[in-house]
Scaffold this active site. Structure first.
Site, PDB file in Angstrom:
ATOM      1  CE  LYS A 126       7.081   2.927  -2.683  1.00 34.47           C
ATOM      2  NZ  LYS A 126       8.004   2.178  -3.568  1.00 34.47           N
ATOM      3  CB  VAL A 127       1.759  -0.113   4.020  1.00 37.56           C
ATOM      4  CG1 VAL A 127       1.481  -1.183   5.071  1.00 37.56           C
ATOM      5  CG2 VAL A 127       1.226   1.230   4.482  1.00 37.56           C
ATOM      6  CE1 TYR A 161       0.108   6.192   4.917  1.00 38.61           C
ATOM      7  CE2 TYR A 161       2.142   4.963   4.695  1.00 38.61           C
ATOM      8  CZ  TYR A 161       0.777   5.014   4.620  1.00 38.61           C
ATOM      9  OH  TYR A 161       0.077   3.915   4.236  1.00 38.61           O
ATOM     10  CE  LYS A 176       1.366   4.994   9.131  1.00 36.78           C
ATOM     11  NZ  LYS A 176       0.109   5.714   9.402  1.00 36.78           N
ATOM     12  CG  ASP A 234      -8.142  11.617   7.759  1.00 36.14           C
ATOM     13  OD1 ASP A 234      -9.020  12.102   7.007  1.00 36.14           O
ATOM     14  OD2 ASP A 234      -7.050  11.224   7.351  1.00 36.14           O
ATOM     15  N   GLY A 258       0.816  -1.212   0.000  1.00 33.23           N
ATOM     16  CA  GLY A 258       0.000   0.000   0.000  1.00 33.23           C
ATOM     17  C   GLY A 258       0.846   1.256   0.000  1.00 33.23           C
TER      18      GLY A 258
END
Length: 973
Positions: free
Chosen positions: A663-664, A661, A678, A774, A657
């Protein structure tokens, strides 16, 4: 061997050895050795250095630090290197003058060349550019290059991005460009190109071979001849075909109907003739259709079934006379309908004015007659109805009247003594439709500086944005431009310190582009430096910034930045003779240093791991107040090395993902636990405050509907969060069909309940209460039983013990989900999350993005809702996958709850605990147990059970295994 190993260590570690671990006798020798290593490793490849010096000698106004003979080592502005080879030249907006030297062919590792917005660059592109076999990006937007486009560009096998627009190129489009099999972006617009559009012929290539290309931007040239039928085929992936403002003739080829991915079509301002192909309504994804100012004949095209159409302009053609076509009232996405100077007769249907998205109707100079009945349920978005020069004799404005602009000049209703009526006058707009407002009390600035929207005096980077086909026409809608401002600032902040952006005076120019002035203000200083300016230009020329979809394709032309702060030359350039001399002596003494190095290596290895872990926490305590140090309850502190190993060095195979911020990655800890890692990228939107907030909050809140924080890493300058692995990805992916998980009505109720319970826990059981800020579908994760887990607490805000019930804070969140009351007052309460959750409830049943192409899901549901009808009359908005052929028990109560959550005033919204109770009641109506697991472990997917669709969080079988527990033992039980 020892010296070679030392070369591979980071520079800061080598310096630490020399200054901390060596005795004074070793310092001198080691420093000499380091100088030698630096000289050897920093030298630019001699051939590349010679080329760059050749370019520097052929240009004026080169960057201030372009001196010396080592561009890579001295970090010349705009030059990027790898292993001493030049791989990119990005010199946008720096005021360069001169020509592009043919010597550039010798930069045989060059991957990117961007010289955009340098009006002083003239002459032609040298044919030798075709030798740059590794070139991926060739961007020369807004310069003054001329001559023919060299056919040798067709020899660049890796070229993906070719942008030569807004120059003075002449001649024809080379056939050889059809060889660019990897081309994605192809922009030749706004030049002086002539000739026909080339297609393949025998052994000669043509543009019909560019099956991977998504963008054909050839507008505002002098291209002639017909649009070849062979140009388009069903293998093509084109989403933009922009051929406007040329001299094209002949008919529109029917093969255009094969472009199933097409979203924008501009053929306006040519000399096209003949009928519009009947298969044009095969283009079901088309959002903007521009056929105006041609010589098209035959019947007015039938646009039935083109449900994505938002902007239609077919004005000033020679279509046969016709009555008002029935498709006028069947385009649910329509914002703008322009059909001027045609022969359309009859009476406009009242239903046309009730389309929720409709903003503008321009039907001037037709044969419309009878009565115009606006009705009482007209679209609240409707801003202009222009019916000048028709045969309209009456108008009915409905019971409450119609306060928006209607123009009926030149109709019988005005010619018969009604000229005093408001709609029989044409008023001119005296002020720009939009200008970024000041967010504070203005202050005086020096005469050569501008005031930013945040009231800081500075020198802005300025230019013009051109949107080639926006899907809206209401330029007075401030919200639309505020969304664009937010998107621009967010994109720029990923790479630069930016105070604010300003948009001024949007208008539609002679080429039917939406044009506006953009100013970008520097953050924390009064002006940008040369690197900043070049980076800004590259973001906009390289299309790194992606505008909201309602604005469509764009290009940018930057102005010169005269106030640039120069970048000081590297001190290395001035000390080069000394360094070379010292390095020669250092070579003779290297053997004496060996003993010191061996000692340093042994000592360093013993203490490195312990020291790095200690520094992580120490750095927090040194830089933050004691009250901001995270409360680490149960969260493990990982070293970077541990996380590097568990993700197999952050391999692409384990990448699952992306976010603002970074990448995961999927990872396996040494104890066999599967985790999601993350990793924030340098300069990402997730700053230290958000990182700290998420660790602290998730370390002290524990609930089955909140994602669990396993640990974190604050090591070697990295910011990494480690979560429990949630196998079914995000709710957004499931609703869009990307994950393959099928969510029927009952499963959606279960997801809604889980997310509501997680929020209710934060609001009412956490101490102090927490507002998430959020809530959106991409922040709701689904586990292997489809239980919802609220995630991403980087923007969350503890409410404290203040009895006011709110905190005043900077507005954070995601447009479309954002509470308008919070946005206007900056006063945050738990009811702000309730509003976002209400939007999420509507997204759950429609599977539509909350804000897209000018359509806001809250407004759409409110407008279409009819409580006298089954399912409240919302059938057209609902996601078919919800099970529309079955009974949706409790649906009306669910919609009532969602609408109550999105009330304008927070006081009128329910508390999250009440939301939980109401969803539980709805579930009981359909025979569901609210306390049972969401789904069995055997999930159903859209595809067959033998070959399920692989979704981002279930790809365990493809895990890049590098030790630890075998992946086969980690399958969900």
């Amino acid at each position: 061997m020892i010296i070679m190993k030392m070369d591979l260590l980071p520079l800061n570690e080598r310096i630490n050895w020399s200054l901390r671990l060596m005795n004074p006798g070793c310092w001198v020798f080691l420093l000499v050795l380091l100088i030698q290593v630096l000289v050897i490793s920093a030298d630019t490849d001699p051939q590349d250095a010679a080329v760059l010096n050749s370019l520097a000698s052929s240009w004026d106004n080169t960057p201030s630090n372009w001196i010396g003979s080592d561009p890579c080592g001295d970090k010349w502005v705009g030059i990027s290197c790898t292993n001493s080879r030049v791989i990119s030249i990005t010199l946008s907006s720096l005021g360069l003058t001169g020509t592009l030297s043919g010597d550039i062919q010798s930069l045989n590792e060059l991957q990117a060349l961007d010289l955009s917005y340098n009006k002083g660059l003239t002459g032609g592109i040298p044919a030798s550019i075709g030798s740059l076999s590794k070139l991926v990006n060739l961007i020369l937007v807004g310069c003054s290059f001329s001559g023919e486009i060299p056919p040798e560009i067709g020899n660049l096998p890796r070229l993906v991005f070719l942008s030569l627009n807004s120059n003075s190129f002449t001649g024809s489009i080379p056939k050889t460009l059809g060889n660019l099999s990897k081309l994605y972006w192809f922009d030749l617009a706004d030049n002086k190109l002539t000739g026909t559009i080339p297609v393949s012929d025998g052994n000669k290539p043509g543009l019909d071979l560019l099956t991977h290309c998504k963008h054909f931007h050839f507008g505002v040239n002098q291209l002639s001849g017909t649009i070849p039928s062979k140009l388009f085929n069903s293998d093509m992936r084109l989403i933009h075909v922009l051929f406007d403002n040329n001299n094209l003739t002949g008919s529109i080829p029917p093969t255009l109907g094969l472009l199933s991915h097409l979203e924008v079509l501009r053929l306006d301002a040519n000399s096209l003739s003949g009928p519009v192909p009947s298969n044009i309504n095969n283009l079901t994804k088309l959002a903007e259709l521009h056929l105006a100012n041609n010589q098209l004949t035959g019947t007015l095209p039938n646009l039935s079934g083109m449900t994505a159409l938002s902007f239609v302009d077919m004005s000033n053609n020679s279509f046969d006379a016709s009555e008002v076509p029935p498709w006028f009232s069947t385009l649910p996405s329509l914002t703008s309908l322009y059909l001027e100077f045609l022969k359309i007769g009859g009476q406009l249907p009242k239903s046309l004015f009730s389309f929720a998205p409709l903003q503008t109707l321009k039907l001037r100079s037709n044969r419309l007659n009878g009565t115009i009945d606006i009705g009482t349920d007209y679209s609240t978005s409707l801003e202009l109805i222009d019916l000048r020069d028709n045969d309209i004799s009456q108008i009915t404005l409905g019971g409450g009247g119609f306060e928006k602009k209607i123009i009926l000049v030149g109709n019988p209703i005005c010619n018969q003594g009604g000229t005093d009526l408001q709609y029989c006058k044409i008023s001119r707009q005296s002020t720009p439709p939009y200008s970024t407002p000041q967010n504070c009390i203005p202050i005086p600035c020096p005469s050569n500086e501008n005031l930013s929207p945040n009231c800081h005096c500075a020198y802005p980077y300025t230019g013009t944005l051109y949107f080639r086909s926006p899907s809206f026409s209401d330029l007075g809608n401030a919200t639309i431009f505020q969304i664009l401002e937010d998107a621009l600032k967010s994109s720029l902040l990923k790479q630069l310190p930016v105070d604010s952006v300003s948009l001024q005076n949007p208008f539609v120019d002679a080429d039917n582009n939406l044009e506006m002035t953009l100013q970008v203000f520097p953050g924390g200083k009064d002006r940008f430096n040369e690197i900043d300016v070049s980076t800004l230009g590259f973001i906009l020329s390289n299309q790194t910034f992606k505008p909201p979809s309602i604005f469509g394709p764009y290009y940018f032309i930057g102005e010169g930045y005269s106030a640039v702060r120069v970048v000081a030359p590297s001190s290395k350039s001035n000390r080069l003779p000394v360094i070379i001399g010292a390095s020669v002596g250092g070579a003779a003494l290297a053997s004496l240093v060996t003993g010191c190095v061996v000692f340093a290596i042994r000592h360093r290895r013993k203490t490195r791991k312990l020291k790095e872990k200690n520094q992580s926490i120490v750095s927090w305590s040194r830089t933050k107040s004691s009250s901001s140090i995270p409360l680490l309850k149960g969260a493990k502190l990982f070293s970077f090395e541990e996380l590097r190993k568990c993700t197999n060095n952050f391999s692409e195979a384990n990448h699952i993902g992306n976010g603002s911020y970074g990448k995961v990655y999927r990872g396996i800890l040494t104890d066999g636990q599967l985790v999601a890692v993350k990793r924030a990228q340098q300069g990402s939107m997730q700053g230290g405050l958000e990182f700290n907030t998420e660790i602290e909050l998730l370390s002290r809140v524990h609930h089955k509907n909140l994602v669990t924080l396993v640990g974190f890493c604050f090591d070697q300058g990295e910011q990494i969060l480690v979560y429990e692995y949630v196998p079914n990805g995000t709710l957004k992916e499931s609703l869009s069909g990307k994950s393959g998980v099928h969510l029927d009505w009952k499963r959606r109720l279960r997801v809604a309940l889980g997310a509501a319970r997680g929020l209710a826990y934060l609001h009412e059981l956490a101490n102090p209460p927490i507002v998430h800020r959020d809530i959106k579908s991409s922040n709701i994760l689904l586990d292997d039983h489809l239980n919802a887990k609220v995630s991403d607490f980087g923007l969350s805000k503890p409410m404290g013990d203040d009895t006011k019930g709110y905190v005043t804070t900077q507005v954070k969140g995601t447009m479309g989900y954002l509470d308008p009351e919070y946005y206007m007052t900056q006063q945050l309460t738990e009811k702000s999350d309730v509003y976002s959750f209400g939007v999420l409830l509507l997204e759950l049943i429609t599977a539509k993005k909350p804000l897209e192409r000018g359509r806001y899901i809250v407004r759409e549901v409110r407008v279409m809702m009819d409580k006298t009808k089954d399912l409240y009359g919302l059938h057209e908005l609902l996601d078919p996958a919800i099970g529309l052929g079955t009974t949706l028990g409790g649906f009306e109560k669910y919609v009532d709850l969602a609408i109550q959550c999105v009330e304008d005033s927070g006081n009128d919204r329910p508390a999250m605990s009440d939301v939980v109770k109401e969803i539980e009641n709805i579930m009981q109506l359909v025979g569901m147990n609210p306390n049972a697991d969401s789904a069995s472990a055997s999930l159903s997917y859209i595809s067959s059970s033998r070959s399920p669709v692989r979704h981002p969080y279930s790809n365990v079988g493809n895990f890049d295994y590098s030790g630890g527990v075998p992946p086969s033992e980690l399958e969900p039980k």
